[in-house]
Design an enzyme around this catalytic site. Structure first.
Site, short mmCIF file in Angstrom:
data_model
loop_
_atom_site.label_atom_id
_atom_site.label_comp_id
_atom_site.label_asym_id
_atom_site.label_seq_id
_atom_site.Cartn_x
_atom_site.Cartn_y
_atom_site.Cartn_z
N HIS A 1 31.44 41.91 51.67
CA HIS A 1 32.09 40.61 51.56
C HIS A 1 33.47 40.65 52.21
CE1 HIS A 1 33.00 43.04 47.97
NE2 HIS A 1 34.19 42.46 47.96
N GLU B 1 32.53 43.76 41.87
CA GLU B 1 33.88 43.19 41.95
C GLU B 1 33.86 41.80 41.31
OE1 GLU B 1 36.14 43.24 45.72
OE2 GLU B 1 36.25 41.05 45.50
N GLU C 1 40.84 50.99 44.35
CA GLU C 1 40.78 50.08 45.47
C GLU C 1 40.88 50.84 46.80
OE1 GLU C 1 41.10 46.49 47.86
OE2 GLU C 1 40.16 47.03 45.97
N ARG D 1 41.46 40.01 53.67
CA ARG D 1 41.10 41.32 53.09
C ARG D 1 39.81 41.68 53.79
NH1 ARG D 1 39.55 45.70 51.85
NH2 ARG D 1 39.57 46.66 49.78
N HIS E 1 34.27 44.49 53.68
CA HIS E 1 34.19 45.75 52.95
C HIS E 1 33.12 45.67 51.87
CE1 HIS E 1 36.71 43.19 50.41
NE2 HIS E 1 36.41 43.98 49.40
N HIS F 1 31.95 47.93 47.87
CA HIS F 1 32.33 48.93 46.87
C HIS F 1 31.09 49.55 46.22
CE1 HIS F 1 36.24 46.83 46.98
NE2 HIS F 1 35.59 45.70 46.69
#
Length: 469
Positions: free
Chosen positions: A212, A173, A237, A164, A167, A169
């Site tokens: 992360h 999270e 998301e 993943r 990225h 946010h």
């Protein structure tokens, strides 16, 4: 001679004098308390008394039964279970009727309390159930992700080695690993880095804006699957800040100037975001690059699987919040198991909405939303439940196997309290309230009040029952 009328008047005066000298019955003495028999539901008269024969304080108040009807003791269990194959009709005892039009048997089998609700349900309560299997699934070459937005939860799967991508946010999270192991990496705002491998039942947490990555290891041939939770229900998301998406929208000469490299150095950078993509399985115990600023002071991962659960009469529970997982200041959680027939006790959470994720088993919740509004819902593994703050509820195991679920809460922000797990137990509340007050409300006996627990029962044992139609 005394006239007859004079004698008659004298008799009337004497009777009036006698009546006035006799005390009137006290209005504080109640009529006998009515108690229903369990077999018939009819009322019988009894008086509560102490061992010495003197009256208890139960007789000093008017029981609720004198002010109106009392509750029904008729069972209101689900009218069928997962082994029932139909017909699935909207019938509960003498109420309802068969369904003669179209009916989805798969949905009906999983939701008996929607088709034939308990008679205690009343009023209007919005839907609190969402199966993750109904969420849109975003497929990638390295796995998939699907989400549900109430608090905001994402169920994600990575093939072995899949990443993943790097990225961050706008919101924090929090993650619970369902299966397999995942390597997580991060660097905080002070240049301190972090790397850890997180296994089944363990957690990670990244504060808002902290970059992360997530990568499935090769420990499990299926890779890894996990649950992500974000405290902002408006979060999606799909609104994640992705490394490749950002660089694809920066002119090449700006990239060159930023890194002090020729633009040719970035000729293989993807034009579109990678999101989830395949890669080589990470090496075991892979170290993070040495940072001149050291590693993060509070780890971003927590071995929740190693925390001992507290045993109760009907199951277990264990809690994680910022008192144990220090970095997790906006998410608190409990992992609860409930044995067949048992229940997570009647309770509520004072200030925090509950986002419930069912890990295994079958259960049901009746939500009390005040003003006589109550509604019952059935849940299976993979379902999400949403309980608004202060709404009374329970979670009952209606299946034949252990029910296991997560209670997850937005427990505040770094600048606001509380940041701890909180709940209020109905049994404890009544046990620690003056008995006379409880009796005045419920008309119960001293023996009943003595049975209320002064400590939270949390998970209460019981037997499994299904109401047969």
């Amino acid at each position: 001679m005394i006239r007859l009328s004079t004698c008659f008047i004298a008799v009337l005066l004497a009777l009036r004098s006698a009546a006035m000298s006799t005390p009137a019955p006290s209005k504080l003495v109640p009529a006998p308390h009515r108690r229903r028999t369990k077999a018939s539901g009819t009322a019988t008269s009894t008086f509560a008394s102490t061992g010495s024969g003197s009256s208890t304080s139960t007789e000093s108040v008017v029981p609720p039964s004198e002010s109106g009807p009392v509750i029904s003791l008729n069972p209101n269990n689900p009218v069928w279970d997962s082994s029932f194959t139909g017909p699935f009709d909207s019938i509960r005892g003498p109420l309802g009727a068969t369904i003669i039009g179209p009916n989805n048997p798969n949905i009906a089998q999983q939701n008996p309390d929607l088709l034939a609700p308990p008679t205690t349900d009343h009023g209007s309560v919005p839907n609190i159930k969402w199966p993750m299997s109904l969420s849109h699934n975003r497929l990638s070459t390295g796995g998939w992700a699907r989400e549900q937005n109430k608090m905001a939860g994402v169920n994600m799967r990575l093939k072995p080695g899949a990443i993943r991508e790097l990225h961050w946010h706008k919101t924090a999270e929090w993650a619970y690993v369902l299966k397999g192991t995942t390597q997580v990496t991060s660097v905080d705002q002070d240049g301190r880095n972090f790397i850890s491998t997180v296994g089944p039942g363990d957690l990670w947490y990244f504060p808002p804006g902290i970059p992360h990555s997530l990568q499935a290891t090769g420990d499990d041939p299926d890779g890894s699957e996990f649950l992500l939770v974000f405290p902002n229900g408006m979060f999606s998301e799909d609104s994640t800040f992705l490394l490749t998406d950002w660089l694809a929208h920066i002119p090449a000469e700006v990239l060159a100037k930023n890194f002090g490299l020729p633009a040719e150095a970035f000729k293989n950078a993807p034009e579109n975001e990678l999101y989830i993509f395949p890669a080589e399985v990470p090496a075991d115990n892979q170290p993070a690059p040495t940072s001149p600023f050291g590693t993060v002071p509070d780890p971003f991962a927590f071995a929740f699987s190693n925390v001992s659960a507290t045993q109760f009469s009907g199951g277990t529970a264990k809690i994680v919040d910022s008192s144990t997982f220090k970095i997790s200041v906006t998410i608190a959680a409990a992992e609860v198991t409930v044995e067949p027939g048992a229940m997570r006790e009647l309770h509520w959470h004072p200030t925090e909405d509950e986002w419930t994720f069912f890990l295994e088993g079958e259960g049901r919740i009746t939500l009390f939303a005040s003003q006589s509004n109550a509604r019952t819902f059935d849940f299976q593994a993979g379902d999400v439940g949403y309980i608004p703050a202060s709404n009374g509820h329970y979670v009952e195991n209606t299946g034949n196997t252990t029910l296991r679920f997560l209670e997850i809460f937005n427990s505040g922000t770094p600048s606001s309290a509380p940041d701890k797990f909180q709940d209020v137990s109905l049994s404890q509340w009544l046990a620690l309230t003056p008995p006379a007050v409880v009796k005045a409300h419920l008309g119960v006996s001293d023996d009943t009040i003595a049975h209320f627990s002064k400590t939270k029962p949390v998970v209460v044992g019981g037997s499994r029952n299904v109401t047969k139609v």
